[in-house]
Design an enzyme around this catalytic site. Structure first.
Site, PDB file in Angstrom:
ATOM      1  CB  SER A 143      -0.890  -0.008   1.250  1.00 42.81           C
ATOM      2  OG  SER A 143      -1.640   1.167   1.313  1.00 42.81           O
ATOM      3  CE  LYS A 169      -4.902   0.283   0.469  1.00 42.60           C
ATOM      4  NZ  LYS A 169      -5.590  -0.403   1.591  1.00 42.60           N
ATOM      5  CE  LYS A 171      -4.011   4.538   2.006  1.00 42.07           C
ATOM      6  NZ  LYS A 171      -5.104   4.024   2.845  1.00 42.07           N
ATOM      7  CG  ASP A 196      -8.015   2.688   0.732  1.00 44.25           C
ATOM      8  OD1 ASP A 196      -9.195   3.085   0.782  1.00 44.25           O
ATOM      9  OD2 ASP A 196      -7.385   2.292   1.736  1.00 44.25           O
ATOM     10  CD  GLU A 221      -9.184  -0.734   1.220  1.00 43.74           C
ATOM     11  OE1 GLU A 221      -8.178  -0.851   0.505  1.00 43.74           O
ATOM     12  OE2 GLU A 221      -9.154  -0.879   2.441  1.00 43.74           O
ATOM     13  CG  ASP A 246     -10.600  -0.462   5.437  1.00 41.26           C
ATOM     14  OD1 ASP A 246     -10.770  -0.910   6.582  1.00 41.26           O
ATOM     15  OD2 ASP A 246      -9.547   0.152   5.133  1.00 41.26           O
ATOM     16  CE  LYS A 270      -7.012  -1.736   7.050  1.00 37.91           C
ATOM     17  NZ  LYS A 270      -7.157  -0.277   6.869  1.00 37.91           N
ATOM     18  N   GLY A 298      -3.524  -3.518   6.364  1.00 40.02           N
ATOM     19  CA  GLY A 298      -2.445  -3.193   7.296  1.00 40.02           C
ATOM     20  C   GLY A 298      -2.727  -1.914   8.049  1.00 40.02           C
TER      21      GLY A 298
HETATM   22 MG    MG Z   1      -8.513   1.189   3.451  1.00 39.13          MG
END
Ligand code: MG
Length: 380
Positions: A143, A169, A171, A196, A221, A246, A270, A298
């Site tokens: 990520s 991944k 952002k 995400d 996400e 998430d 998570k 994570g």
């Molecule tokens: Mg997330």
């Protein structure tokens, strides 16, 4: 198993690189480590993943310290004064004891997981086996936080792909989304890629979000608000990219409702967000039953949380690569030794560890510790 003592430690660990998300910048890792000691000398460990500021959820390291010290640990001590934990099923007692207290899943998770970890240590049971895991190795993705510019982002991705990470991944948010994805696709072709959004959009953005359908993303996400499973369901019916929830999923009941409404096609589990091993397993089971793949996200964990994530990811429903990168990426000096490392590029071993205690370095716990509280069980 008889619990003898519970220790709470607050640590502040220097991060190698500042971690930037749409929420802000973290320079130090604030973490609470819960230690559960049994009368036979077994020790269980777990970490609380609540951060400095309440951006991911409402919890912070300080609120978690308060909840653990003043409510959760005393409640478990009271129970432990009269009860032993002698069977797997009795571990559920910890969840039951904590359930009357509202919210605060990260604080609860740390305590529940430390008790489970101690139980596996005491009974010499590999954690993954106790959870029902079936994998010996797990694939790992990376990520990547927000970067200052596109060139830096592409350079980072290149580096991670060369290291073997199985999925990238990134952002995204309004103003840095479509063009970012397009640039990655142009540079690296058809790599496993997901985005995400951490709730950066609303349903009004549907036409914009639909444009992501052209890029063959593994998933998008949490595009919409945390408490808005209903609009996620509407959005999922209007776009082809699978939505992964998430922040919206805090319990198996949330997962059941989201799946029922068609609000997602993937769920990110998570341990901290959902309250520990018991609830994580329950969410996993609901998803497996309904054919919804899951993966393990994570939270910038230390090695302790990382080992727990790896053990969880051995469960059969964890189909997509998780976010549990080797520890060296984040910390100069992790709390465990040896550190978590690839067994081959992009893969981590699910080691048959009976709790994480055999890997924890007490001197490193001491080094980063800024506060400690010790609680003794007073046997009736
Ligand atoms: Mg997330």
């Amino acid at each position: 198993m008889r619990i003898r003592q519970i220790i709470l430690r607050r640590l502040e660990m220097a991060l190698r690189d500042p971690f930037v998300t749409s929420y802000g910048v973290e320079l130090n890792k604030h973490v609470i480590i819960v230690e559960v000691h049994t009368t036979n000398g077994a020790v269980g460990y777990a970490e609380c993943v609540a951060g400095v500021a309440p951006f991911y959820t409402e919890e912070t390291a300080i609120t978690a310290w308060h909840m653990l010290s003043d409510f959760f640990v005393p409640a478990v001590l009271k129970y432990a004064a009269h009860h032993d934990i002698d069977a797997d099923a009795e571990l559920d007692a910890i969840r039951r004891i904590l359930s009357p207290f509202r919210g605060n899943p990260m604080a609860k998770a740390a305590l529940e997981m430390a008790v489970c970890d101690a139980y596996c240590c005491e009974t010499n049971l590999p954690l993954a086996q106790w959870l029902g895991g079936i994998r010996q190795e797990i694939a790992v993705g990376i990520s990547i936080g927000l970067q200052p510019d596109e060139r830096t982002l592409l350079q980072k991705i290149d580096g991670y792909l060369q290291q073997g990470f199985a999925r990238i991944k990134v952002k995204i948010g309004p103003g840095h989304d479509i063009e970012v994805v397009r640039a990655i696709r142009c540079a690296f072709g058809d790599i496993p890629l997901m985005v995400d959004a951490n709730s950066a959009y609303t349903l009004d953005d549907v036409n914009h979000l639909r444009r992501f359908d052209d890029f063959g993303l593994t998933m998008m996400e949490q595009p919409l608000a945390v408490d808005d499973i209903v609009h996620h369901a509407r959005l999922q019916h209007l776009i082809h990219t699978p939505i992964c929830l998430d922040e919206s999923i805090r319990s198996a009941e949330d997962a059941r409702k989201a799946i029922d409404l068609g609000a997602c096609r993937v769920i990110n589990i998570k341990l901290g967000r959902v309250g520990g091993f018991g609830e994580a397993k329950a969410i996993h089971d609901v998803c497996l039953e309904h054919g919804i793949p899951v993966w393990c996200g994570g939270m910038l964990e230390t090695g302790i949380g990382r080992l727990h994530n790896i053990q969880l990811t051995a469960l059969p429903g964890f189909v997509y690569p998780g976010d549990t990168a080797p520890s060296a990426r984040y910390f100069e000096e992790d709390l465990i030794h040896p550190p978590v490392e690839f067994v081959r590029p992009g893969y981590l071993a699910v080691e048959p560890i009976a709790g994480v205690g055999s890997r924890v370095s007490p001197s490193r716990l001491d080094k980063w510790q800024v506060a400690v509280r010790t609680f003794e069980v007073e046997r009736a």
